[in-house]
Structures are given as C-alpha cells and as structure tokens.
Motif scaffolding. Sequence first.
Motif, PDB file in Angstrom:
ATOM      1  N   VAL A 117      36.592  34.312  40.715  1.00  0.00           N
ATOM      2  CA  VAL A 117      36.949  35.726  40.853  1.00  0.00           C
ATOM      3  C   VAL A 117      36.139  36.565  39.870  1.00  0.00           C
ATOM      4  O   VAL A 117      35.615  37.628  40.233  1.00  0.00           O
ATOM      5  CB  VAL A 117      38.468  35.919  40.667  1.00  0.00           C
ATOM      6  CG1 VAL A 117      38.828  37.389  40.544  1.00  0.00           C
ATOM      7  CG2 VAL A 117      39.228  35.277  41.824  1.00  0.00           C
ATOM      8  N   TYR A 156      29.816  42.331  41.924  1.00  0.00           N
ATOM      9  CA  TYR A 156      30.149  43.636  42.505  1.00  0.00           C
ATOM     10  C   TYR A 156      29.725  44.756  41.552  1.00  0.00           C
ATOM     11  O   TYR A 156      29.019  45.685  41.948  1.00  0.00           O
ATOM     12  CB  TYR A 156      31.655  43.681  42.772  1.00  0.00           C
ATOM     13  CG  TYR A 156      32.183  45.009  43.238  1.00  0.00           C
ATOM     14  CD1 TYR A 156      32.384  45.262  44.594  1.00  0.00           C
ATOM     15  CD2 TYR A 156      32.542  46.001  42.334  1.00  0.00           C
ATOM     16  CE1 TYR A 156      32.894  46.472  45.037  1.00  0.00           C
ATOM     17  CE2 TYR A 156      33.053  47.213  42.762  1.00  0.00           C
ATOM     18  CZ  TYR A 156      33.228  47.442  44.113  1.00  0.00           C
ATOM     19  OH  TYR A 156      33.741  48.651  44.532  1.00  0.00           O
ATOM     20  N   PHE A 173      32.617  40.695  50.490  1.00  0.00           N
ATOM     21  CA  PHE A 173      33.865  40.810  51.232  1.00  0.00           C
ATOM     22  C   PHE A 173      33.850  39.867  52.434  1.00  0.00           C
ATOM     23  O   PHE A 173      32.787  39.568  52.987  1.00  0.00           O
ATOM     24  CB  PHE A 173      34.048  42.248  51.746  1.00  0.00           C
ATOM     25  CG  PHE A 173      34.416  43.242  50.677  1.00  0.00           C
ATOM     26  CD1 PHE A 173      35.736  43.590  50.463  1.00  0.00           C
ATOM     27  CD2 PHE A 173      33.433  43.814  49.889  1.00  0.00           C
ATOM     28  CE1 PHE A 173      36.077  44.507  49.483  1.00  0.00           C
ATOM     29  CE2 PHE A 173      33.763  44.727  48.900  1.00  0.00           C
ATOM     30  CZ  PHE A 173      35.088  45.076  48.694  1.00  0.00           C
ATOM     31  N   GLY A 191      37.346  42.046  55.546  1.00  0.00           N
ATOM     32  CA  GLY A 191      37.766  42.528  54.228  1.00  0.00           C
ATOM     33  C   GLY A 191      38.162  43.987  54.232  1.00  0.00           C
ATOM     34  O   GLY A 191      37.774  44.766  55.114  1.00  0.00           O
ATOM     35  N   THR A 207      45.289  36.189  43.774  1.00  0.00           N
ATOM     36  CA  THR A 207      45.273  37.612  43.456  1.00  0.00           C
ATOM     37  C   THR A 207      44.972  37.753  41.967  1.00  0.00           C
ATOM     38  O   THR A 207      45.296  36.873  41.165  1.00  0.00           O
ATOM     39  CB  THR A 207      46.607  38.303  43.792  1.00  0.00           C
ATOM     40  OG1 THR A 207      47.669  37.640  43.102  1.00  0.00           O
ATOM     41  CG2 THR A 207      46.874  38.276  45.295  1.00  0.00           C
ATOM     42  N   TYR A 247      41.416  47.273  39.162  1.00  0.00           N
ATOM     43  CA  TYR A 247      41.150  46.633  40.437  1.00  0.00           C
ATOM     44  C   TYR A 247      42.275  45.637  40.674  1.00  0.00           C
ATOM     45  O   TYR A 247      42.624  44.868  39.776  1.00  0.00           O
ATOM     46  CB  TYR A 247      39.832  45.855  40.415  1.00  0.00           C
ATOM     47  CG  TYR A 247      38.576  46.681  40.404  1.00  0.00           C
ATOM     48  CD1 TYR A 247      38.326  47.643  41.375  1.00  0.00           C
ATOM     49  CD2 TYR A 247      37.605  46.470  39.433  1.00  0.00           C
ATOM     50  CE1 TYR A 247      37.158  48.372  41.372  1.00  0.00           C
ATOM     51  CE2 TYR A 247      36.431  47.204  39.425  1.00  0.00           C
ATOM     52  CZ  TYR A 247      36.213  48.152  40.403  1.00  0.00           C
ATOM     53  OH  TYR A 247      35.043  48.874  40.402  1.00  0.00           O
ATOM     54  N   ASP A 259      42.756  42.659  43.209  1.00  0.00           N
ATOM     55  CA  ASP A 259      41.965  41.899  44.171  1.00  0.00           C
ATOM     56  C   ASP A 259      42.744  40.752  44.789  1.00  0.00           C
ATOM     57  O   ASP A 259      43.530  40.087  44.109  1.00  0.00           O
ATOM     58  CB  ASP A 259      40.726  41.310  43.484  1.00  0.00           C
ATOM     59  CG  ASP A 259      39.774  42.388  43.010  1.00  0.00           C
ATOM     60  OD1 ASP A 259      39.481  43.310  43.793  1.00  0.00           O
ATOM     61  OD2 ASP A 259      39.328  42.312  41.849  1.00  0.00           O
ATOM     62  N   ALA A 306      41.360  37.445  46.666  1.00  0.00           N
ATOM     63  CA  ALA A 306      40.122  36.711  46.933  1.00  0.00           C
ATOM     64  C   ALA A 306      40.461  35.401  47.631  1.00  0.00           C
ATOM     65  O   ALA A 306      41.503  34.798  47.377  1.00  0.00           O
ATOM     66  CB  ALA A 306      39.366  36.447  45.634  1.00  0.00           C
ATOM     67  N   PHE A 353      36.065  38.726  48.484  1.00  0.00           N
ATOM     68  CA  PHE A 353      37.194  39.652  48.468  1.00  0.00           C
ATOM     69  C   PHE A 353      37.788  39.742  49.873  1.00  0.00           C
ATOM     70  O   PHE A 353      37.076  40.019  50.832  1.00  0.00           O
ATOM     71  CB  PHE A 353      36.752  41.079  48.075  1.00  0.00           C
ATOM     72  CG  PHE A 353      36.257  41.221  46.671  1.00  0.00           C
ATOM     73  CD1 PHE A 353      37.094  41.007  45.580  1.00  0.00           C
ATOM     74  CD2 PHE A 353      34.948  41.616  46.426  1.00  0.00           C
ATOM     75  CE1 PHE A 353      36.643  41.168  44.293  1.00  0.00           C
ATOM     76  CE2 PHE A 353      34.490  41.791  45.147  1.00  0.00           C
ATOM     77  CZ  PHE A 353      35.327  41.567  44.059  1.00  0.00           C
ATOM     78  N   ARG A 384      40.352  44.608  48.143  1.00  0.00           N
ATOM     79  CA  ARG A 384      40.075  45.156  46.811  1.00  0.00           C
ATOM     80  C   ARG A 384      40.670  46.557  46.769  1.00  0.00           C
ATOM     81  O   ARG A 384      40.275  47.438  47.522  1.00  0.00           O
ATOM     82  CB  ARG A 384      38.575  45.199  46.546  1.00  0.00           C
ATOM     83  CG  ARG A 384      38.215  45.986  45.293  1.00  0.00           C
ATOM     84  CD  ARG A 384      36.898  45.549  44.754  1.00  0.00           C
ATOM     85  NE  ARG A 384      37.209  44.678  43.626  1.00  0.00           N
ATOM     86  CZ  ARG A 384      36.532  44.634  42.506  1.00  0.00           C
ATOM     87  NH1 ARG A 384      35.454  45.369  42.343  1.00  0.00           N
ATOM     88  NH2 ARG A 384      36.896  43.842  41.546  1.00  0.00           N
TER      89      ARG A 384
END
Length: 130
Positions: free
Chosen positions: A12, A19, A35, A39, A86, A109, A111, A113, A122, A125
């Motif tokens: 992650v 990103y 993504f 996503g 998460t 953020y 997330d 994933a 992702f 997000r």
Amino acid sequence: MTVTAESALAGVQRIIATYAQNIDAGNTDVVADLFTEDGVAEIEGQDTFEGRETIRKVYGQFSPQTPQLHLVGNTVLTSEPGEEVTATSNLVFFARGEEGWGIQLVGTYEDTAVLVDGEWKFRRRVTKFL
C-alpha cells in the motif's frame, strides 16, 4: 498467497508513493494504472470518478501548471491483512508560487487496495480535506 500485515503495508505504501510522485509530475497514465479497472476516486467536495479510464481522463485535467508536491505519511492499515486491505494516510499538498512553497491543503486518504495478479491496486481512494 499469504498476506502479512508487513507485506500489505509495504504494498500500500508503494502505490501511495507512486501515486504522489506521478501526480506531481503529471504522469496521468501511471496514476490511472494504479487503480483497478472498476476503481473509484472520490474527492471530497468535488465528485466521485468511477472506472480507470474516467480517472485517467479527469486526472489529466489536474495536470500541474506549477511545481507541486504531495507529502503523504503516517499510513496505517485499518483492516486485517488479506488480499484486500484498507488504510488511512495523512496528506499535505504544497505548491510553489511567486513567494515560494506554500501549503495549499491538508487532508487524508482513505484507501481500499486489492491484490491483482500479485500487484496492489487502488479499488477506492477517498480524499478528504481537513
């Protein structure tokens, strides 16, 4: 494949860093490819963008016009490790203007994933502003 907390967190953190580096450089294709095909990118106060190709198109409109820097840290998993996890991270966004670098926003953020063919992507997000 057994997913440990350490391997999930490392995966992650890798996609989060990739990103940040690439959104700051305007590399929309790299960002979109982080993504899953279906996503979702949700930006608080703006909109929710669904699907990798929509994300690619929308993020292309965010291409930096001046130097910018996303600093992301304090990432913690908020679920048990597995093929879906998460995580929550803190975000500080800087931009360089005539007066130098300045903080433009602070947020988080959130997330979700998933592992796709051995790579973390992702699934969702959510960007929230404080």
